[in-house]
Design an enzyme around this catalytic site. Structure first.
Site, PDB file in Angstrom:
ATOM      1  N   TYR A  17       0.816  -1.212   0.000  1.00 13.56           N
ATOM      2  CA  TYR A  17       0.000   0.000   0.000  1.00 13.56           C
ATOM      3  C   TYR A  17       0.854   1.269   0.000  1.00 13.56           C
ATOM      4  O   TYR A  17       0.565   2.234   0.712  1.00 13.56           O
ATOM      5  CB  TYR A  17      -0.974   0.012   1.191  1.00 13.56           C
ATOM      6  CG  TYR A  17      -1.809  -1.237   1.285  1.00 13.56           C
ATOM      7  CD1 TYR A  17      -2.698  -1.585   0.266  1.00 13.56           C
ATOM      8  CD2 TYR A  17      -1.697  -2.101   2.370  1.00 13.56           C
ATOM      9  CE1 TYR A  17      -3.454  -2.745   0.332  1.00 13.56           C
ATOM     10  CE2 TYR A  17      -2.448  -3.261   2.452  1.00 13.56           C
ATOM     11  CZ  TYR A  17      -3.326  -3.576   1.416  1.00 13.56           C
ATOM     12  OH  TYR A  17      -4.063  -4.731   1.489  1.00 13.56           O
ATOM     13  N   TYR A 145     -14.404  -5.464   2.992  1.00  9.80           N
ATOM     14  CA  TYR A 145     -13.071  -5.746   2.446  1.00  9.80           C
ATOM     15  C   TYR A 145     -12.796  -7.231   2.651  1.00  9.80           C
ATOM     16  O   TYR A 145     -12.955  -7.751   3.758  1.00  9.80           O
ATOM     17  CB  TYR A 145     -11.993  -4.908   3.140  1.00  9.80           C
ATOM     18  CG  TYR A 145     -10.593  -5.307   2.724  1.00  9.80           C
ATOM     19  CD1 TYR A 145     -10.040  -4.820   1.543  1.00  9.80           C
ATOM     20  CD2 TYR A 145      -9.838  -6.185   3.494  1.00  9.80           C
ATOM     21  CE1 TYR A 145      -8.769  -5.209   1.140  1.00  9.80           C
ATOM     22  CE2 TYR A 145      -8.570  -6.581   3.101  1.00  9.80           C
ATOM     23  CZ  TYR A 145      -8.038  -6.087   1.921  1.00  9.80           C
ATOM     24  OH  TYR A 145      -6.783  -6.476   1.518  1.00  9.80           O
ATOM     25  N   ASP A 246     -16.579 -14.082   6.548  1.00 10.44           N
ATOM     26  CA  ASP A 246     -15.151 -13.790   6.483  1.00 10.44           C
ATOM     27  C   ASP A 246     -14.685 -13.364   7.874  1.00 10.44           C
ATOM     28  O   ASP A 246     -14.823 -12.212   8.260  1.00 10.44           O
ATOM     29  CB  ASP A 246     -14.905 -12.698   5.446  1.00 10.44           C
ATOM     30  CG  ASP A 246     -13.448 -12.270   5.358  1.00 10.44           C
ATOM     31  OD1 ASP A 246     -12.646 -12.724   6.193  1.00 10.44           O
ATOM     32  OD2 ASP A 246     -13.130 -11.469   4.461  1.00 10.44           O
ATOM     33  N   LYS A 275      -5.065 -14.575   9.507  1.00 10.89           N
ATOM     34  CA  LYS A 275      -4.435 -13.596  10.395  1.00 10.89           C
ATOM     35  C   LYS A 275      -3.942 -14.194  11.711  1.00 10.89           C
ATOM     36  O   LYS A 275      -2.830 -14.691  11.786  1.00 10.89           O
ATOM     37  CB  LYS A 275      -5.362 -12.411  10.611  1.00 10.89           C
ATOM     38  CG  LYS A 275      -5.457 -11.494   9.390  1.00 10.89           C
ATOM     39  CD  LYS A 275      -6.023 -10.151   9.718  1.00 10.89           C
ATOM     40  CE  LYS A 275      -6.105  -9.234   8.500  1.00 10.89           C
ATOM     41  NZ  LYS A 275      -4.796  -8.810   8.000  1.00 10.89           N
TER      42      LYS A 275
END
Length: 425
Positions: A17, A145, A246, A275
């Protein structure tokens, strides 16, 4: 790290990013332990982001270290096609035990985005094998997202998300207005009506509804009412579409429940995990599904699920994930997260009085300060480093998701720094 190394990094290494032309500054790390990141320049920073929400037990944890060292002496990896091993079996058994009822099949992958790709591919193949290949689209709320790979990008917010540049190249999905009723406010029945209308109109072409349970994370850090998620489950049942949750960012206790969908007391047809799965040590993800979905995916040609990441079921990653989950299963995280939430409510809420701040939102070990204008990431990050904390803002959001082991004084350093830096900006 010397100046030559830093110069090479800036000129040749593309960090996430950031621009290749004007990259954001990078701070060289020499060590991490507990909740601290140590920089080569001497600073010792309290990590407020848990390395993008993964290092829930902190860094350099002796139990996780030992799991890696023990496993590497046996073998670090073997292909998962035609072979299996104890770390993977143990991990999948635990995931089935701790996730919501009915998720009885586990597909291991190597990143959160890939687990979303797997979930979407499962949903499409499931319907194709039922003779319903026209059910090929996905519906999802705006402000969501789900990752940076192509199928995942297609279900991220097409306007306010970070992938609108690719809109002409992505599969066109159906987007409902984002849920508006806040987690701690009375439920507004009107909130779900637009989603219901869209599902009613398009259910014949919908394979699945995909949603981040309770907290929309990188798409805006929005926290919504559990009733909305309950209604998603009911609508999927009523209109014969699959529900994909998700839980990559919310799983393993971050919201105060082991999995965020437990706030609504629902179980999805497919769940994505990642994660924090390995406690921040290694990349690993999992897509779980119901037995009905698994049987449906494989009941017709080609008869198999055509997906197989090269490092699927990596033994080192599975071993450290097992160690991380053993810590989770002791249950200390529940009190740790509750303590973090209480302290965030006491200390972070005062930011709402600042002229630059639009809103403050808190749930579990998540604290979010939304500013009225887009922040200067490089400027704020530099100020945070001066304050001895690691916080990485994005857009209008200055947020913290600290390791669960953080102490009161360390968390106070984070909340105080946010207040002081925003007050001075």
């Amino acid at each position: 790290m010397n100046k030559s190394d830093l110069s090479f990094d800036q000129e040749h290494i593309w960090h996430p990013y950031t621009s290749a032309i004007k990259p954001l500054p990078c701070y060289p790390v020499i060590k991490a332990d507990g909740v601290f990141i140590h920089l080569s320049s001497g600073e010792k920073l309290v990590d407020g982001v848990s390395s993008w929400w993964t290092a829930i037990h902190g860094y350099n944890h002796p139990l996780l270290n030992a799991a890696l060292k023990t496993q590497v002496d046996d073998f670090s990896h073997v292909m998962f096609g035609g072979l299996t091993h104890q770390p993977a079996v143990d991990l999948c058994r635990t995931l089935i035990d701790i996730t919501p009822m009915g998720l009885d099949r586990v597909f291991l992958a190597d990143s959160g985005s890939v687990s979303v790709e797997v979930a979407m591919k499962m949903a499409l193949q499931f319907w194709a094998c039922q003779g319903n290949s026209h059910k090929h689209k996905f519906i999802t709320p705006r402000n969501g997202y789900h990752g940076d790979t192509f199928a995942a990008m297609s279900v991220c917010d097409p306007i306010n998300g970070m992938h609108n540049l690719f809109s002409d190249s992505l599969s066109q999905q159906i987007f409902a207005p984002a849920p508006q009723t806040r987690f701690d406010k009375p439920w507004n029945e009107d909130d779900v009506k637009p989603l219901e209308q869209l599902i009613s109109s398009h259910h014949n072409e919908l394979a699945a509804l995909i949603i981040e349970p309770i907290v929309q994370n990188a798409g805006g850090m929005r926290i919504y009412h559990p009733e909305y998620l309950k209604r998603c489950r009911q609508l999927c049942d009523d209109y014969n579409i699959l529900l994909i949750c998700d839980e990559i960012a919310t799983g393993f206790g971050r919201t105060g429940k082991l999995f965020a969908c437990e706030h609504a007391d629902i179980s999805p047809d497919i769940m994505c995990l990642g994660k924090a799965l390995t406690g921040g040590y290694m990349t690993l993800a999992a897509t779980l599904c119901s037995e009905d979905v698994a049987q449906g995916v494989c009941q017709d040609e080609p008869g198999v699920f055509m997906h197989g990441p090269t490092f699927m079921g990596n033994a080192l990653a599975c071993a450290v994930a097992n160690a991380s989950l053993s810590i989770i299963q002791k249950g200390d995280w529940q009190q740790q997260v509750a303590n973090i939430e209480q302290q965030l409510k006491e200390e972070l809420t005062r930011c709402v009085t600042l002229e630059t701040v639009a809103d403050v939102r808190i749930l579990g070990a998540i604290g979010i300060v939304e500013t009225k204008t887009i922040v200067d990431v490089a400027k704020l990050q530099k100020e945070f480093v001066k304050q001895g904390v690691w916080i990485r803002p994005f857009g209008k959001l200055v947020y913290i998701m600290p390791p669960y082991i953080i102490k009161q004084a360390q968390l106070r350093q984070l909340t105080t720094s946010i207040y002081e830096v925003l007050n001075a900006s």
